[in-house]
Motif scaffolding. Structure first.
Motif, PDB file in Angstrom:
ATOM      1  N   TYR A  21       0.873  -1.182   0.000  1.00  0.00           N
ATOM      2  CA  TYR A  21       0.000   0.000   0.000  1.00  0.00           C
ATOM      3  C   TYR A  21       0.904   1.224   0.000  1.00  0.00           C
ATOM      4  O   TYR A  21       1.846   1.316   0.783  1.00  0.00           O
ATOM      5  CB  TYR A  21      -0.863  -0.033   1.251  1.00  0.00           C
ATOM      6  CG  TYR A  21      -1.703   1.197   1.519  1.00  0.00           C
ATOM      7  CD1 TYR A  21      -3.015   1.281   1.056  1.00  0.00           C
ATOM      8  CD2 TYR A  21      -1.185   2.260   2.254  1.00  0.00           C
ATOM      9  CE1 TYR A  21      -3.796   2.393   1.325  1.00  0.00           C
ATOM     10  CE2 TYR A  21      -1.960   3.375   2.528  1.00  0.00           C
ATOM     11  CZ  TYR A  21      -3.261   3.442   2.059  1.00  0.00           C
ATOM     12  OH  TYR A  21      -4.034   4.545   2.335  1.00  0.00           O
ATOM     13  N   ARG A  22       0.625   2.162  -0.904  1.00  0.00           N
ATOM     14  CA  ARG A  22       1.458   3.367  -0.958  1.00  0.00           C
ATOM     15  C   ARG A  22       0.633   4.585  -1.349  1.00  0.00           C
ATOM     16  O   ARG A  22      -0.148   4.528  -2.302  1.00  0.00           O
ATOM     17  CB  ARG A  22       2.597   3.197  -1.962  1.00  0.00           C
ATOM     18  CG  ARG A  22       3.599   4.354  -1.925  1.00  0.00           C
ATOM     19  CD  ARG A  22       4.843   4.027  -2.708  1.00  0.00           C
ATOM     20  NE  ARG A  22       5.908   4.975  -2.401  1.00  0.00           N
ATOM     21  CZ  ARG A  22       7.126   4.911  -2.899  1.00  0.00           C
ATOM     22  NH1 ARG A  22       7.447   3.927  -3.725  1.00  0.00           N
ATOM     23  NH2 ARG A  22       8.042   5.800  -2.579  1.00  0.00           N
ATOM     24  N   GLN A  23       0.803   5.636  -0.560  1.00  0.00           N
ATOM     25  CA  GLN A  23       0.140   6.921  -0.840  1.00  0.00           C
ATOM     26  C   GLN A  23      -1.359   6.724  -1.086  1.00  0.00           C
ATOM     27  O   GLN A  23      -1.909   7.133  -2.106  1.00  0.00           O
ATOM     28  CB  GLN A  23       0.820   7.629  -2.014  1.00  0.00           C
ATOM     29  CG  GLN A  23       2.264   8.001  -1.704  1.00  0.00           C
ATOM     30  CD  GLN A  23       2.982   8.635  -2.866  1.00  0.00           C
ATOM     31  OE1 GLN A  23       2.542   8.538  -4.018  1.00  0.00           O
ATOM     32  NE2 GLN A  23       4.106   9.281  -2.590  1.00  0.00           N
ATOM     33  N   GLU A  24      -1.988   6.033  -0.128  1.00  0.00           N
ATOM     34  CA  GLU A  24      -3.442   5.848  -0.085  1.00  0.00           C
ATOM     35  C   GLU A  24      -3.989   4.920  -1.162  1.00  0.00           C
ATOM     36  O   GLU A  24      -5.177   4.944  -1.461  1.00  0.00           O
ATOM     37  CB  GLU A  24      -4.159   7.204  -0.148  1.00  0.00           C
ATOM     38  CG  GLU A  24      -3.747   8.128   0.995  1.00  0.00           C
ATOM     39  CD  GLU A  24      -4.514   9.434   0.995  1.00  0.00           C
ATOM     40  OE1 GLU A  24      -5.342   9.647   0.087  1.00  0.00           O
ATOM     41  OE2 GLU A  24      -4.292  10.230   1.924  1.00  0.00           O
ATOM     42  N   LYS A  25      -3.119   4.061  -1.731  1.00  0.00           N
ATOM     43  CA  LYS A  25      -3.583   3.114  -2.735  1.00  0.00           C
ATOM     44  C   LYS A  25      -2.936   1.750  -2.528  1.00  0.00           C
ATOM     45  O   LYS A  25      -1.751   1.658  -2.183  1.00  0.00           O
ATOM     46  CB  LYS A  25      -3.253   3.602  -4.148  1.00  0.00           C
ATOM     47  CG  LYS A  25      -4.018   4.836  -4.592  1.00  0.00           C
ATOM     48  CD  LYS A  25      -3.640   5.218  -6.013  1.00  0.00           C
ATOM     49  CE  LYS A  25      -4.386   6.461  -6.466  1.00  0.00           C
ATOM     50  NZ  LYS A  25      -4.013   6.867  -7.854  1.00  0.00           N
ATOM     51  N   LEU A  26      -3.705   0.682  -2.730  1.00  0.00           N
ATOM     52  CA  LEU A  26      -3.156  -0.661  -2.750  1.00  0.00           C
ATOM     53  C   LEU A  26      -2.586  -0.880  -4.147  1.00  0.00           C
ATOM     54  O   LEU A  26      -3.329  -1.019  -5.115  1.00  0.00           O
ATOM     55  CB  LEU A  26      -4.246  -1.700  -2.445  1.00  0.00           C
ATOM     56  CG  LEU A  26      -3.808  -3.161  -2.417  1.00  0.00           C
ATOM     57  CD1 LEU A  26      -2.764  -3.395  -1.328  1.00  0.00           C
ATOM     58  CD2 LEU A  26      -5.014  -4.079  -2.209  1.00  0.00           C
ATOM     59  N   ILE A  27      -1.264  -0.901  -4.250  1.00  0.00           N
ATOM     60  CA  ILE A  27      -0.633  -0.920  -5.576  1.00  0.00           C
ATOM     61  C   ILE A  27      -0.104  -2.294  -5.970  1.00  0.00           C
ATOM     62  O   ILE A  27       0.245  -2.517  -7.143  1.00  0.00           O
ATOM     63  CB  ILE A  27       0.508   0.110  -5.657  1.00  0.00           C
ATOM     64  CG1 ILE A  27       1.607  -0.232  -4.650  1.00  0.00           C
ATOM     65  CG2 ILE A  27      -0.016   1.525  -5.441  1.00  0.00           C
ATOM     66  CD1 ILE A  27       2.861   0.612  -4.824  1.00  0.00           C
ATOM     67  N   GLU A  29      -0.783  -6.624  -5.032  1.00  0.00           N
ATOM     68  CA  GLU A  29      -1.567  -7.607  -4.291  1.00  0.00           C
ATOM     69  C   GLU A  29      -1.305  -8.984  -4.882  1.00  0.00           C
ATOM     70  O   GLU A  29      -1.610  -9.230  -6.045  1.00  0.00           O
ATOM     71  CB  GLU A  29      -3.050  -7.254  -4.385  1.00  0.00           C
ATOM     72  CG  GLU A  29      -3.961  -8.060  -3.500  1.00  0.00           C
ATOM     73  CD  GLU A  29      -5.392  -7.527  -3.555  1.00  0.00           C
ATOM     74  OE1 GLU A  29      -6.168  -7.888  -2.653  1.00  0.00           O
ATOM     75  OE2 GLU A  29      -5.732  -6.770  -4.487  1.00  0.00           O
ATOM     76  N   ASN A 202      -4.595  -2.995   7.124  1.00  0.00           N
ATOM     77  CA  ASN A 202      -5.301  -1.879   7.756  1.00  0.00           C
ATOM     78  C   ASN A 202      -4.666  -1.493   9.086  1.00  0.00           C
ATOM     79  O   ASN A 202      -4.612  -0.315   9.444  1.00  0.00           O
ATOM     80  CB  ASN A 202      -6.777  -2.228   7.945  1.00  0.00           C
ATOM     81  CG  ASN A 202      -7.557  -2.216   6.649  1.00  0.00           C
ATOM     82  OD1 ASN A 202      -7.072  -1.699   5.639  1.00  0.00           O
ATOM     83  ND2 ASN A 202      -8.737  -2.785   6.653  1.00  0.00           N
ATOM     84  N   ARG A 205      -1.730   0.537   8.245  1.00  0.00           N
ATOM     85  CA  ARG A 205      -2.170   1.863   7.800  1.00  0.00           C
ATOM     86  C   ARG A 205      -2.540   2.753   8.987  1.00  0.00           C
ATOM     87  O   ARG A 205      -2.301   3.962   8.962  1.00  0.00           O
ATOM     88  CB  ARG A 205      -3.376   1.727   6.860  1.00  0.00           C
ATOM     89  CG  ARG A 205      -3.050   1.158   5.484  1.00  0.00           C
ATOM     90  CD  ARG A 205      -4.333   0.927   4.687  1.00  0.00           C
ATOM     91  NE  ARG A 205      -5.124   2.156   4.581  1.00  0.00           N
ATOM     92  CZ  ARG A 205      -6.397   2.194   4.194  1.00  0.00           C
ATOM     93  NH1 ARG A 205      -7.031   1.060   3.911  1.00  0.00           N
ATOM     94  NH2 ARG A 205      -7.035   3.349   4.102  1.00  0.00           N
ATOM     95  N   GLU A 279       5.308   6.721   2.872  1.00  0.00           N
ATOM     96  CA  GLU A 279       3.855   6.540   2.965  1.00  0.00           C
ATOM     97  C   GLU A 279       3.443   5.144   2.494  1.00  0.00           C
ATOM     98  O   GLU A 279       2.499   4.971   1.721  1.00  0.00           O
ATOM     99  CB  GLU A 279       3.128   7.608   2.136  1.00  0.00           C
ATOM    100  CG  GLU A 279       3.408   9.032   2.565  1.00  0.00           C
ATOM    101  CD  GLU A 279       2.724  10.044   1.691  1.00  0.00           C
ATOM    102  OE1 GLU A 279       1.482   9.996   1.591  1.00  0.00           O
ATOM    103  OE2 GLU A 279       3.426  10.873   1.090  1.00  0.00           O
ATOM    104  N   THR A 280       4.167   4.151   3.005  1.00  0.00           N
ATOM    105  CA  THR A 280       4.039   2.786   2.496  1.00  0.00           C
ATOM    106  C   THR A 280       3.855   1.781   3.625  1.00  0.00           C
ATOM    107  O   THR A 280       4.455   1.910   4.695  1.00  0.00           O
ATOM    108  CB  THR A 280       5.295   2.412   1.678  1.00  0.00           C
ATOM    109  OG1 THR A 280       5.396   3.286   0.546  1.00  0.00           O
ATOM    110  CG2 THR A 280       5.239   0.973   1.191  1.00  0.00           C
TER     111      THR A 280
END
Length: 307
Positions: A21-27, A29, A202, A205, A279-280
């Motif tokens: 997860y980086r900068q408010e996105k799951l990039i 999976e 989560n 996060r 942010e990760t």
């Protein structure tokens, strides 16, 4: 971020899961198979970091004593013990695994297996002889976690899981879980929690956001930040430092930008890495036998260089 290089490195390892997860996105999976996304898995000692979060929440509510409170104030039996270093142990020492007891989690005297075979885990942990003055040496000790779990139950005056459901699990959307208990019915502080990979993400996060979740401060920013700061250096085979039931370390790759991170770590390949400067959050889980597992340095060796 070089996602293609991360994928090329991670997918052949056949990990149970890998989430980035980086900068408010799951990039990123990856699951070994589709069902893994929805299945509970034992997170082993990552449980310790969840216990830390619940203690911080209880501290914020004025229920759990301040970290520099003497353990003997919470456990009167210690006042009756012989005059040794244990009377100087504080709750902070328990949180940073620096209580000073003679303890070897595995190997040597095998303290952890002996504790789990005893009839009273907390009594077993408290009764171990002292080896060093409190606060001087970090010695990995799941007995300390079980003592903290019992103290938390005493402080909140009720069930640990009910407290967790109200103030942590519920807000994070954790509706399905399993948590083991000791012979006295105290939920295990050092291991025993089973969750889904998304739950671990989560949770990471939450700490990336300094205790805030969906515009609600679940943990005060002060404690969320303080509890993951390096508190005591660790010795081999560990690296870095230890915080309040969290590990801390730095990535310093050849020719790559360096960064600090903190992480939860569980036996068998369970990890939650939080890298504030990037942010990760990175989650890794596995469930294979020891001889079939990849090395424990998957994150620093194969993922961190590409972040």
């Amino acid at each position: 971020m070089d996602l293609s290089s991360i994928s090329a490195a991670v997918v052949p390892l056949h990990l149970r899961s890998c989430l980035i997860y980086r900068q408010e996105k799951l990039i990123f999976e990856h699951y070994r198979h589709q069902q893994v996304e929805y299945e509970l898995t034992k997170i082993n000692s990552c449980t310790k970091s969840f216990l830390s979060a619940l203690i911080c929440i209880a501290m914020d509510q004025g229920l759990f004593p301040p970290p520099d409170t003497k353990l003997s104030e919470c456990v009167p039996m210690l006042d009756k013990e012989k005059d040794d270093w244990r009377k100087d142990i504080t709750l902070r020492h328990l949180l940073t695994m620096s209580g000073g007891w003679r303890w070897k989690e595995f190997g040597g005297i095998n303290s952890f297996p002996q504790m789990t075979r005893s009839q009273d885990w907390v009594a077993f942990a408290l009764e171990q002889p002292m080896a060093t003055p409190p606060g001087e040496v970090m010695e990995y000790n799941s007995g300390s976690s079980q003592i903290l779990s019992q103290l938390l139950v005493q402080a909140i005056g009720g069930s640990l899981v009910s407290f967790a459901e109200t103030y942590l699990f519920g807000p994070l959307g954790i509706n399905d879980y399993h948590w083991e208990q000791d012979p006295q019915g105290i939920h295990t502080g050092g291991f025993g929690l089973s969750l889904r990979p998304a739950d671990l993400l989560n949770f990471g996060r939450l700490y990336l956001q300094q205790g805030q979740w969906e515009n609600r401060q679940l943990i005060s920013s002060e404690l969320a930040v303080h509890s993951v700061q390096p508190a005591i250096r660790v010795t081999a085979p560990w690296s870095g430092s230890y915080a309040w039931h969290w590990w801390c370390d730095s990535f310093e790759g050849d020719g790559k930008p360096s960064f600090d991170y903190f992480y939860a770590r569980g036996y068998g390949g369970q990890f939650i890495y939080v890298i504030p400067s990037l942010e990760t959050v990175v989650v890794l889980t596995d469930d294979r036998r020891k001889r079939e597992r990849p090395p424990v340095d998957v994150f620093p060796r194969l993922i961190a260089p590409h972040l």
